[in-house]
Design an enzyme around this catalytic site. Structure first.
Site, mmCIF file in Angstrom:
data_model
loop_
_atom_site.group_PDB
_atom_site.id
_atom_site.type_symbol
_atom_site.label_atom_id
_atom_site.label_comp_id
_atom_site.label_asym_id
_atom_site.label_seq_id
_atom_site.Cartn_x
_atom_site.Cartn_y
_atom_site.Cartn_z
ATOM 1 N N ASP A 20 0.813 -1.226 0.000
ATOM 2 C CA ASP A 20 0.000 0.000 0.000
ATOM 3 C C ASP A 20 0.844 1.273 0.000
ATOM 4 O O ASP A 20 0.438 2.303 0.523
ATOM 5 C CB ASP A 20 -0.958 0.026 1.205
ATOM 6 C CG ASP A 20 -1.774 -1.237 1.335
ATOM 7 O OD1 ASP A 20 -2.312 -1.695 0.310
ATOM 8 O OD2 ASP A 20 -1.877 -1.782 2.451
ATOM 9 N N GLY A 22 1.826 3.025 -2.705
ATOM 10 C CA GLY A 22 1.621 3.901 -3.852
ATOM 11 C C GLY A 22 2.542 3.561 -5.006
ATOM 12 O O GLY A 22 2.971 4.452 -5.759
ATOM 13 N N LYS A 23 2.846 2.276 -5.163
ATOM 14 C CA LYS A 23 3.780 1.851 -6.222
ATOM 15 C C LYS A 23 3.249 2.139 -7.619
ATOM 16 O O LYS A 23 4.019 2.366 -8.550
ATOM 17 C CB LYS A 23 4.065 0.350 -6.075
ATOM 18 C CG LYS A 23 4.770 -0.028 -4.787
ATOM 19 C CD LYS A 23 5.043 -1.514 -4.703
ATOM 20 C CE LYS A 23 3.814 -2.359 -4.480
ATOM 21 N NZ LYS A 23 3.166 -2.127 -3.178
ATOM 22 N N ASN A 52 -4.812 -9.801 -5.620
ATOM 23 C CA ASN A 52 -4.680 -9.292 -4.255
ATOM 24 C C ASN A 52 -3.836 -8.031 -4.184
ATOM 25 O O ASN A 52 -3.649 -7.472 -3.110
ATOM 26 C CB ASN A 52 -4.053 -10.362 -3.356
ATOM 27 C CG ASN A 52 -2.662 -10.766 -3.811
ATOM 28 O OD1 ASN A 52 -2.337 -10.683 -4.988
ATOM 29 N ND2 ASN A 52 -1.838 -11.223 -2.882
ATOM 30 N N HIS A 55 -3.291 -1.621 -7.333
ATOM 31 C CA HIS A 55 -2.452 -0.458 -7.591
ATOM 32 C C HIS A 55 -3.292 0.634 -8.237
ATOM 33 O O HIS A 55 -4.277 0.352 -8.922
ATOM 34 C CB HIS A 55 -1.289 -0.815 -8.526
ATOM 35 C CG HIS A 55 -0.257 -1.679 -7.873
ATOM 36 N ND1 HIS A 55 0.751 -2.307 -8.580
ATOM 37 C CD2 HIS A 55 -0.069 -2.026 -6.578
ATOM 38 C CE1 HIS A 55 1.511 -2.995 -7.745
ATOM 39 N NE2 HIS A 55 1.027 -2.850 -6.528
#
Length: 514
Positions: A20, A22-23, A52, A55
């Site tokens: 989580d 922010g890739k 799962n 993004h």
């Protein structure tokens, strides 16, 4: 821009916290930076995981598809052999994007060795969670219920169904799916000891979750609501499936992707030979790696750079890795969270309003920035650049007027200081964080686009984060030259809310007074 050049045409986009981070937003930035270079990005490869790993890029949310969908100039979107992919979910994601004008199918290539995930894996996922809580009487693991771990279990147990099986005859696929279903049903009933009521509830739970997640697609007419009704796969007796209907649904979805199934490894080698850059998009994060993380709070795949070469199917070679984090920490599930904030803390309440899973909707726990975790991820994961997101979320607002904390070490009950993450979970649970305190700031930074225009205390906090990470990463050795860059700094959720003229790491630390 004073930043050093990329060290390789292979660029890895990896989380260095617990997911989580922010890739997704990194991919458009790298593509734009390299767009006019001699090595523009031509491939975005989804490396690991499955549905799962949500993004977000350019305001779009993705599960199975690479975030490169959002960048029209990238000609190839690949799903590697390290991914477990449900063909039905590929369609659920693709059709709405195509309707919005994003070219997906013309650019998509699914490796023929990519693993097929299906409904049986999702049922097993729910059943094992039921077993954990109702038979073992333990805390729930916090699984997404997307069937990822059971799908990888089929891989290591040598019961694979690959996308290449959609290119064989229907009887061959049907036989393999029937065998998979038989194993799953016996496991659910006799090993997990699921009740009949819970069994029926699994189907309704999946139906509600997918109809909620795909509400826009239903309203726009991309799919009828019945497409997401899992109750139609229930068999006439408890712990049975309507196998004919299940097989038909997956055969239809998989064979419809026939033109998109092929050899990712050949494409990747060709693009590298042509001098182009390739971004490997990783799901989850370094600390959720099935080997480097802390079971059972891990995922079932490898989540950092070496897996790129396995999933792409090419030889190991030089790479350039981005470690992505936020300016604070979040976790979901039952993780040991040493820097977790008290719920009564005014910043905690504010951050929790922002922190929900992009596709699962799960509420995340929030905590202070843990530089020990980030530093160890850099030390052992081999990252060259960093991206930090959500600095703006720490700005004073409402009842929040306090200092910011950066965890620089851990202290044991006997006073011993740990400067790295212990690999023994029993030891880790006994530790408490050692914090460095930094003054906060009240100025709104959402519109800032130049690092020099940030408030002094915001720049100092960035310097504190970077210094603490490097102290851990290079503890006991001299710092290298050049140091990893902080290449991008996020100051808001919008695509343009990124500072790109960040000074060198040495300059940031020196200017902050460290």
């Amino acid at each position: 821009m004073s930043l050093t050049p990329f060290r390789s045409q292979i660029i890895a986009d990896v989380g260095i916290s617990f997911g989580d981070e922010g890739k997704g937003r990194l991919i458009p930035e790298v593509a734009e930076e390299l767009r006019t270079s001699p090595a523009p990005v031509s491939v975005v490869l989804k490396v690991n995981g499955g549905a799962n790993s949500g993004h977000t890029a350019a305001g779009l949310k993705f599960n199975l598809l690479p975030c490169g969908v959002a960048v029209s100039t990238i000609p190839h979107l690949c799903i590697g052999s390290g991914v477990v992919a449900d063909p039905r979910k590929i369609w659920w994601e693709t059709r709405p994007l195509e309707r919005k004008g994003y070219a997906v199918l013309d650019r998509l290539l699914i490796d023929e060795r990519t693993l097929v995930a299906d409904l049986t894996h999702r049922l097993l996922d729910l059943a094992w969670e039921d077993y954990r809580t109702n038979v073992l009487r333990e805390e729930p693991r916090g699984s997404t219920g997307r069937g990822i771990t059971p799908a990888y279990v089929d891989e290591v147990a040598q019961w694979q169904i690959c996308f290449s099986d959609f290119q064989a005859g229907p009887n061959y696929f049907a036989r393999k799916l029937a065998q998979r279903a038989d194993r799953a049903l016996h496991t659910i009933r006799h090993v997990c000891r699921v009740s009949e009521a819970a069994w029926r509830g699994f189907f309704q739970r999946l139906t509600e979750a997918e109809q909620r997640a795909n509400r826009e697609s239903i309203e726009q007419g991309d799919f009828p609501a019945e497409e997401f009704d899992f109750n139609r796969f229930l068999g006439p007796e408890p712990f049975t499936l309507n196998l004919e209907r299940l097989t038909e649904a997956y055969w239809r979805a998989g064979t419809a992707l026939g033109r998109q199934i092929g050899e990712v490894r050949e494409l990747v080698l060709r693009e590298l030979d042509a001098g182009h850059s390739i971004i490997g998009e990783f799901g989850q994060s370094y600390w959720l790696d099935k080997r480097q993380g802390f079971s059972p709070n891990v995922t079932a795949s490898h989540t950092f750079t070496p897996e790129f070469f396995q999933s792409a199917g090419i030889p190991l070679q030089r790479f350039h890795a981005f470690g992505v984090a936020k300016a604070y920490d979040t976790k979901v599930g039952t993780h040991t969270f040493l820097t977790q904030m008290e719920d009564s803390h005014p910043l905690c309440a504010r951050l929790k309003q922002l922190e929900y899973g992009s596709t699962t909707g799960r509420q995340r726990m929030v905590g202070w920035y843990d530089a020990v975790e980030k530093g160890d991820a850099l030390r052992y994961g081999g990252f060259h650049d960093l991206m930090i997101n959500k600095l703006d979320a720490l700005t004073h607002a409402g009842d929040w007027r306090g200092e910011l904390l950066v965890c620089t070490a851990y202290e044991a009950p006997d006073g011993r200081v740990h400067r790295h993450v212990p690999r023994n979970e029993a030891v880790r649970k006994t530790l408490r964080p050692v914090y460095q305190r930094c003054p906060g700031w009240a100025e709104d930074i959402a519109e800032v686009r130049h690092f020099a225009d940030l408030p002094r205390n915001a720049r100092r906090y960035v310097g504190a984060m970077m210094k603490a990470v490097l102290d851990v990463a290079y503890e006991g050795r001299e710092w290298p030259a050049p140091l990893p860059n902080l290449r991008y700094l996020g100051v808001g959720p919008l695509p343009d809310q990124i500072i790109k003229d960040v000074p060198t790491t040495a300059e940031i630390i020196r200017a902050a007074g460290f």
